[in-house]
Structure formats: C-alpha cells, structure tokens
Write an enzyme that holds these catalytic residues in place. Sequence first.
Site, PDB file in Angstrom:
ATOM      1  N   ARG A 126      -1.355   3.430  17.219  1.00  0.00           N
ATOM      2  CA  ARG A 126       0.251   3.674  17.773  1.00  0.00           C
ATOM      3  C   ARG A 126       1.043   4.546  17.121  1.00  0.00           C
ATOM      4  O   ARG A 126       0.968   5.705  17.231  1.00  0.00           O
ATOM      5  CB  ARG A 126       0.967   2.446  17.640  1.00  0.00           C
ATOM      6  CG  ARG A 126       1.797   1.838  17.905  1.00  0.00           C
ATOM      7  CD  ARG A 126       3.444   2.567  17.694  1.00  0.00           C
ATOM      8  NE  ARG A 126       3.525   2.137  15.826  1.00  0.00           N
ATOM      9  CZ  ARG A 126       3.842   2.798  14.847  1.00  0.00           C
ATOM     10  NH1 ARG A 126       4.920   3.597  15.522  1.00  0.00           N
ATOM     11  NH2 ARG A 126       4.022   2.225  13.632  1.00  0.00           N
ATOM     12  N   HIS A 161       1.098   7.385   3.390  1.00  0.00           N
ATOM     13  CA  HIS A 161       0.671   8.538   4.231  1.00  0.00           C
ATOM     14  C   HIS A 161       0.127   9.663   2.439  1.00  0.00           C
ATOM     15  O   HIS A 161       0.158  10.253   1.898  1.00  0.00           O
ATOM     16  CB  HIS A 161       2.201   9.430   4.440  1.00  0.00           C
ATOM     17  CG  HIS A 161       2.324   8.674   5.569  1.00  0.00           C
ATOM     18  ND1 HIS A 161       3.057   9.354   6.903  1.00  0.00           N
ATOM     19  CD2 HIS A 161       2.300   7.439   6.526  1.00  0.00           C
ATOM     20  CE1 HIS A 161       3.585   9.094   8.168  1.00  0.00           C
ATOM     21  NE2 HIS A 161       2.392   7.764   7.475  1.00  0.00           N
ATOM     22  N   CYS A 208       2.658  14.283   9.763  1.00  0.00           N
ATOM     23  CA  CYS A 208       3.915  13.848   8.996  1.00  0.00           C
ATOM     24  C   CYS A 208       5.323  14.388   9.852  1.00  0.00           C
ATOM     25  O   CYS A 208       5.322  15.840   9.005  1.00  0.00           O
ATOM     26  CB  CYS A 208       4.105  13.805   7.515  1.00  0.00           C
ATOM     27  SG  CYS A 208       5.559  13.802   6.833  1.00  0.00           S
ATOM     28  N   ASN A 216      -0.768   9.705   7.945  1.00  0.00           N
ATOM     29  CA  ASN A 216      -1.538   8.391   7.296  1.00  0.00           C
ATOM     30  C   ASN A 216      -2.800   8.805   7.216  1.00  0.00           C
ATOM     31  O   ASN A 216      -3.688   9.972   6.991  1.00  0.00           O
ATOM     32  CB  ASN A 216      -1.666   7.682   8.966  1.00  0.00           C
ATOM     33  CG  ASN A 216      -0.886   7.014   9.553  1.00  0.00           C
ATOM     34  OD1 ASN A 216       0.454   5.999   8.909  1.00  0.00           O
ATOM     35  ND2 ASN A 216      -0.259   7.503  10.661  1.00  0.00           N
TER      36      ASN A 216
END
Length: 297
Positions: free
Chosen positions: A15, A209, A240, A249
């Site tokens: 997701r 992140h 990002c 991530n």
Amino acid sequence: MTLPSSVKIVEVGPRDGLQNEPGELTVATRVKLIEALADAGLRHIEAGSFVSPKWVPKMAGSDQVFAALKARPEVTYSALTPNMQGLEAALAAGVKEVAVFGAASEAFSAKNINCTIAESLERFRPVASAALDAGVAVRGYISCVVGCPYQGAIAPQAVVEVAQQLLDMGCYEISLGDTVGVATPNRIGALLEAVQRKVANQQLAVHFHDTYGQALANIYRALEMGISTIDSSVAGLGGCPYAAGASGNVATEEVIYLLNGLGIAHGVDLAALVQAGAAISAKLGRDNGSKVGRAMG
C-alpha cells in the site's frame, strides 16, 4: 532498557510503497506480491487503500485485491480508509482492519488534505466509530512526527496530542511516521520519551523513512525504548514524494537482518522475503531498494 524478545512487523509495501511507485500496476501483480509476503511469514500486511482513484490511481481495484487473496486466519490484511465512503467499500470487501491518518504538522495537513489537524481528526471520528461498530480494528497513523517538509521541526507535544485523540476514538495502535526521514536517534528518543508518558508501548509502532540513511539507527533506538512494532516496506518500495530523489520506507529486508543479528524473534523467512522483493523490483523495472536484498539476491 532490555530489547524486546520479539517484534511485530507491519508490512506496508503493497500500500504505502506501491502507491508511490511509477509505472503500470495490475491487481494480479499486487496480489502476487501480497501472497509472497504472507508465504514469507509476514502476518500484518497493508494490502490496499480505499481512496478515490483520482487521488491515488495505483490503489484502484483494492476491492479486487482483497477478493483475490487467499483466506489465512493467521494473517491480517489491512486497508487505509480516509473517509466513510472508503470505509463502506472496505467493509463490503471484507476487510478486518482499517487505518486512518493524522498529521502532527498543521502545514502538512493544510497542504495535503486542505484542513487543520483538528478538522482532520473530526473527519476520522465517525469512520473509526463505524468501523468499531462493525467489529473492524482501527489503526492510527501520525505523519511528520519529527519534521515536516513545509514547517520544519515538529515539537513532540504536538505528536502526543494527536496520539491521544486517535486513542480516544478507538485506535488500538498508533504508528509514528517520520514521513521525510529527517529523524536521528536522539530526536526519536526525545519523541518517544514524550509519547510514552501518555501512551503504552504496546500501543505504539514506528514507521521510519530512510531519506538520510538513519532508519535502522532510529529503529534500534526505538527497540531500546521498548517499542516492539515496526512498519517497513519490502525492497524499500515507495519513494519519498517530499524530498527529490530520496528513498522512502525502510526496507523490510534490512529490518529483518537487523533483528536476526540481535536475536529478536519475528517469524519471517529472510530468504523468502528477499525473493519477494527481487520479484516485485523486477516487475516494476526498478533497482531493488534493499541493500540486504541486493547482497543476498
């Protein structure tokens, strides 16, 4: 503080990761990735998002994804549901856990969903209430817990206030997101110290992140402070969007390798996970964003 003996991994690649990846993405590709992750031992997987395809085209067809997934009693497949319309679609698809998003930055909230933090939380309240009434668990995310691309540094108290409101509306867990990846271990320590005064460790997760290469160091700091739920994304999926050319991530493979080295149980087969990361990277025509994946591939 003693490190946790076991850790829950929340896999967000299908997701949070895929929604930021360029290129074509079919329902079949998404299902194949999710099944491979479950086969590797991941038990909490963000499988989709019930948002308007106009805003997040990569998550179109999430209802078809959920319909195609094999029923596995031991695996929780969750979905992001930012509004009542999304929740209704998720419930119709048989989703058993949903997530709502808040932000600790007023500037981020204004730029992204055109409302204040307080207004965003009021929008989520009926969503959470309806989900709980339907017997569906609700997880809360907080974006920009350390820094914001528009506002700069974020005070820990701002995060505490949002976390308390998410708990009050019935979220069983709060995921603290360093959206732009600017955190360092000292800043994570200060943040967690503030949040832990109000929220129990078992209700907290971290979502880091790796923009500045600090994610694993920050995870280790969180483990030292008793946090035992970590969000991560296979193959480091998901750039990002707020930092040009930056990684997104933290890769699940990196997290598992770290946990293996620390002797912390997690239930994930690293070799199978590496294969899943290599397969989705090849399908997307991108370099594998996991250093561990590249080293073991």
